[in-house]
Design a protein around this motif. Structure first.
Motif, PDB file in Angstrom:
ATOM      1  N   PHE A  99       0.829  -1.195   0.000  1.00  0.00           N
ATOM      2  CA  PHE A  99       0.000   0.000   0.000  1.00  0.00           C
ATOM      3  C   PHE A  99       0.871   1.256   0.000  1.00  0.00           C
ATOM      4  O   PHE A  99       1.740   1.425   0.857  1.00  0.00           O
ATOM      5  N   GLY A 100       0.656   2.118  -1.011  1.00  0.00           N
ATOM      6  CA  GLY A 100       1.376   3.377  -1.067  1.00  0.00           C
ATOM      7  C   GLY A 100       2.861   3.256  -1.355  1.00  0.00           C
ATOM      8  O   GLY A 100       3.603   4.223  -1.185  1.00  0.00           O
ATOM      9  N   ALA A 101       3.318   2.087  -1.796  1.00  0.00           N
ATOM     10  CA  ALA A 101       4.756   1.878  -2.034  1.00  0.00           C
ATOM     11  C   ALA A 101       5.270   2.765  -3.164  1.00  0.00           C
ATOM     12  O   ALA A 101       4.558   3.069  -4.120  1.00  0.00           O
ATOM     13  N   ASN A 102       6.522   3.189  -3.041  1.00  0.00           N
ATOM     14  CA  ASN A 102       7.175   3.994  -4.073  1.00  0.00           C
ATOM     15  C   ASN A 102       8.005   3.066  -4.958  1.00  0.00           C
ATOM     16  O   ASN A 102       9.072   2.620  -4.565  1.00  0.00           O
ATOM     17  N   LEU A 103       7.474   2.749  -6.133  1.00  0.00           N
ATOM     18  CA  LEU A 103       8.139   1.818  -7.052  1.00  0.00           C
ATOM     19  C   LEU A 103       8.338   2.464  -8.416  1.00  0.00           C
ATOM     20  O   LEU A 103       8.215   1.821  -9.451  1.00  0.00           O
ATOM     21  N   ILE A 104       8.668   3.733  -8.415  1.00  0.00           N
ATOM     22  CA  ILE A 104       8.897   4.468  -9.665  1.00  0.00           C
ATOM     23  C   ILE A 104      10.034   3.815 -10.445  1.00  0.00           C
ATOM     24  O   ILE A 104      11.106   3.541  -9.903  1.00  0.00           O
ATOM     25  N   ASP A 105       9.795   3.541 -11.728  1.00  0.00           N
ATOM     26  CA  ASP A 105      10.797   2.958 -12.635  1.00  0.00           C
ATOM     27  C   ASP A 105      11.319   1.601 -12.159  1.00  0.00           C
ATOM     28  O   ASP A 105      12.398   1.162 -12.578  1.00  0.00           O
ATOM     29  N   ALA A 106      10.586   0.927 -11.299  1.00  0.00           N
ATOM     30  CA  ALA A 106      11.042  -0.372 -10.787  1.00  0.00           C
ATOM     31  C   ALA A 106      11.051  -1.433 -11.888  1.00  0.00           C
ATOM     32  O   ALA A 106      10.234  -1.412 -12.801  1.00  0.00           O
ATOM     33  N   ASP A 107      12.013  -2.356 -11.793  1.00  0.00           N
ATOM     34  CA  ASP A 107      12.102  -3.482 -12.729  1.00  0.00           C
ATOM     35  C   ASP A 107      11.343  -4.652 -12.130  1.00  0.00           C
ATOM     36  O   ASP A 107      11.841  -5.328 -11.231  1.00  0.00           O
ATOM     37  N   LEU A 108      10.115  -4.873 -12.597  1.00  0.00           N
ATOM     38  CA  LEU A 108       9.258  -5.925 -12.057  1.00  0.00           C
ATOM     39  C   LEU A 108       8.798  -6.865 -13.169  1.00  0.00           C
ATOM     40  O   LEU A 108       7.674  -7.364 -13.149  1.00  0.00           O
ATOM     41  N   ILE A 109       9.666  -7.099 -14.121  1.00  0.00           N
ATOM     42  CA  ILE A 109       9.350  -7.996 -15.234  1.00  0.00           C
ATOM     43  C   ILE A 109       9.034  -9.388 -14.693  1.00  0.00           C
ATOM     44  O   ILE A 109       9.777  -9.940 -13.884  1.00  0.00           O
ATOM     45  N   LEU A 118      -1.601  -2.980  -3.929  1.00  0.00           N
ATOM     46  CA  LEU A 118      -0.792  -1.883  -4.454  1.00  0.00           C
ATOM     47  C   LEU A 118      -1.614  -0.604  -4.534  1.00  0.00           C
ATOM     48  O   LEU A 118      -1.335   0.286  -5.324  1.00  0.00           O
ATOM     49  N   SER A 119      -2.610  -0.525  -3.682  1.00  0.00           N
ATOM     50  CA  SER A 119      -3.469   0.649  -3.665  1.00  0.00           C
ATOM     51  C   SER A 119      -2.647   1.902  -3.374  1.00  0.00           C
ATOM     52  O   SER A 119      -1.794   1.916  -2.488  1.00  0.00           O
ATOM     53  N   VAL A 120      -2.849   2.941  -4.160  1.00  0.00           N
ATOM     54  CA  VAL A 120      -2.186   4.245  -4.018  1.00  0.00           C
ATOM     55  C   VAL A 120      -0.677   4.157  -4.257  1.00  0.00           C
ATOM     56  O   VAL A 120       0.055   5.106  -4.004  1.00  0.00           O
ATOM     57  N   ALA A 121      -0.183   3.016  -4.723  1.00  0.00           N
ATOM     58  CA  ALA A 121       1.256   2.866  -4.987  1.00  0.00           C
ATOM     59  C   ALA A 121       1.657   3.688  -6.205  1.00  0.00           C
ATOM     60  O   ALA A 121       0.853   3.936  -7.107  1.00  0.00           O
ATOM     61  N   ASN A 122       2.912   4.116  -6.233  1.00  0.00           N
ATOM     62  CA  ASN A 122       3.443   4.881  -7.363  1.00  0.00           C
ATOM     63  C   ASN A 122       4.314   3.961  -8.213  1.00  0.00           C
ATOM     64  O   ASN A 122       5.428   3.629  -7.846  1.00  0.00           O
ATOM     65  N   LEU A 123       3.768   3.541  -9.348  1.00  0.00           N
ATOM     66  CA  LEU A 123       4.464   2.638 -10.264  1.00  0.00           C
ATOM     67  C   LEU A 123       4.715   3.319 -11.603  1.00  0.00           C
ATOM     68  O   LEU A 123       4.861   2.652 -12.623  1.00  0.00           O
ATOM     69  N   SER A 124       4.779   4.615 -11.597  1.00  0.00           N
ATOM     70  CA  SER A 124       4.986   5.332 -12.860  1.00  0.00           C
ATOM     71  C   SER A 124       6.318   4.939 -13.490  1.00  0.00           C
ATOM     72  O   SER A 124       7.348   4.906 -12.821  1.00  0.00           O
ATOM     73  N   GLY A 125       6.276   4.607 -14.767  1.00  0.00           N
ATOM     74  CA  GLY A 125       7.488   4.221 -15.485  1.00  0.00           C
ATOM     75  C   GLY A 125       7.993   2.840 -15.157  1.00  0.00           C
ATOM     76  O   GLY A 125       9.023   2.414 -15.680  1.00  0.00           O
ATOM     77  N   ALA A 126       7.290   2.103 -14.306  1.00  0.00           N
ATOM     78  CA  ALA A 126       7.748   0.760 -13.916  1.00  0.00           C
ATOM     79  C   ALA A 126       7.599  -0.223 -15.076  1.00  0.00           C
ATOM     80  O   ALA A 126       6.723  -0.072 -15.923  1.00  0.00           O
ATOM     81  N   ASN A 127       8.468  -1.227 -15.094  1.00  0.00           N
ATOM     82  CA  ASN A 127       8.404  -2.270 -16.120  1.00  0.00           C
ATOM     83  C   ASN A 127       7.762  -3.509 -15.514  1.00  0.00           C
ATOM     84  O   ASN A 127       8.391  -4.247 -14.766  1.00  0.00           O
ATOM     85  N   LEU A 128       6.482  -3.706 -15.827  1.00  0.00           N
ATOM     86  CA  LEU A 128       5.718  -4.840 -15.312  1.00  0.00           C
ATOM     87  C   LEU A 128       5.361  -5.792 -16.438  1.00  0.00           C
ATOM     88  O   LEU A 128       4.372  -6.521 -16.360  1.00  0.00           O
ATOM     89  N   SER A 129       6.164  -5.796 -17.463  1.00  0.00           N
ATOM     90  CA  SER A 129       5.900  -6.662 -18.613  1.00  0.00           C
ATOM     91  C   SER A 129       5.848  -8.120 -18.175  1.00  0.00           C
ATOM     92  O   SER A 129       6.755  -8.627 -17.522  1.00  0.00           O
TER      93      SER A 129
END
Length: 279
Positions: A99-109, A118-129
């Motif tokens: 909840f609310g985690a900061n995962l900007i640009d994280a590599d989560l392939i 992941l409510s309210v989490a920041n995943l902008s630019g993250a790679n979740l492919s």
């Protein structure tokens, strides 16, 4: 997630390991020499056994200390790698409550985030492919510019999520709740949106070419300038949807009456008319 090739052995590390081994051997040998001097060259079996055990413990402790120092130096030289490793460690340590985690640009392939919060989490630019986010709670999450191509978001909660310019091509969003989500200029080519709830979603300028929207709820959705060419709209509900300049050419499942109704509301069946330059 990216894995390092085990064949890429660092020469400096190998050299440091050999140097450490020689040093440890010399120190252990000196210890045995002291033991022989103290026992007059005739140590008992107990003393020999104890000396061997102490030597093994000393070598193991020294090597562990050397590796810890080497790892710390490597991380200091490569802060980006350390940041990525820490992000993944936090994911493991916190389980799936992010909840609310900061995962900007994280590599989560290919990450396994089934039922994750992941409510309210920041995943902008993250790679979740290729990531598995089925049943995940992404309520009001920031996924702007994120790569979700091929991701599994079936049954996920994406209410009011920010998906501006997100790449959702080939993603599985069947049964997902995207009510009120911001999907401006999102890439939804070939996306599976069967029975997805897109009521009130902003899909202006979104690319929905060949998307599967069977039984999807598009009530009140903003489809201005959206591209739905080749989309499967069998059973889809487009009541009150804003379809000005939306492209519906070659789309499947529209009755003649619905097609005429959409045209009256500004939808385009065929090529988008050229923009004329003002005189």
């Amino acid at each position: 997630m990216t894995l390092e090739n085990p064949k890429n052995i660092n020469f400096d590390d190998a050299k440091a390991g050999l140097s450490s081994l020689v040093k440890q051997t010399a120190q252990v040998s000196a210890g045995f020499l002291v033991m022989l001097l103290l026992t007059g060259g005739n140590p008992s079996a107990f003393v020999i056994g104890l000396s061997v055990c102490l030597g093994i413990v000393f070598v193991a402790w020294s090597e562990q200390k050397r590796l810890a120092i080497s790892q710390k130096e490597s991380e200091n030289q490569n802060p980006v790698s350390r940041s990525n490793r820490d992000s993944r460690a936090n994911l493991r340590g916190n389980g799936k409550d992010l909840f609310g985690a900061n995962l900007i640009d994280a590599d989560l392939i290919d990450a396994n985030l089934i039922d994750a919060n992941l409510s309210v989490a920041n995943l902008s630019g993250a790679n979740l492919s290729g990531a598995n986010l089925s049943g995940a709670n992404l309520n009001v999450a920031n996924l702007s510019g994120a790569n979700l191509s091929g991701a599994n978001l079936s049954g996920a909660n994406l209410i009011r999520a920010n998906l501006i310019r997100a790449n959702l091509s080939g993603a599985n969003l069947s049964g997902a709740n995207l009510s009120g989500a911001n999907l401006i200029r999102a890439n939804l080519i070939d996306a599976n949106l069967i029975r997805a709830n897109l009521s009130g979603a902003n899909l202006s300028g979104a690319n929905l070419i060949d998307a599967n929207l069977i039984d999807a709820n598009l009530i009140g959705a903003n489809l201005i300038d959206a591209n739905l060419i080749g989309a499967n709209l069998i059973g889809a509900n487009l009541e009150f949807a804003i379809v000005v300049n939306a492209l519906f050419g070659q789309s499947i499942g529209l009755t003649e009456n619905l097609r005429r109704n959409l045209e009256k509301r500004g939808a385009i069946f065929g090529d988008r008319p050229p923009v004329l330059n003002p005189k």
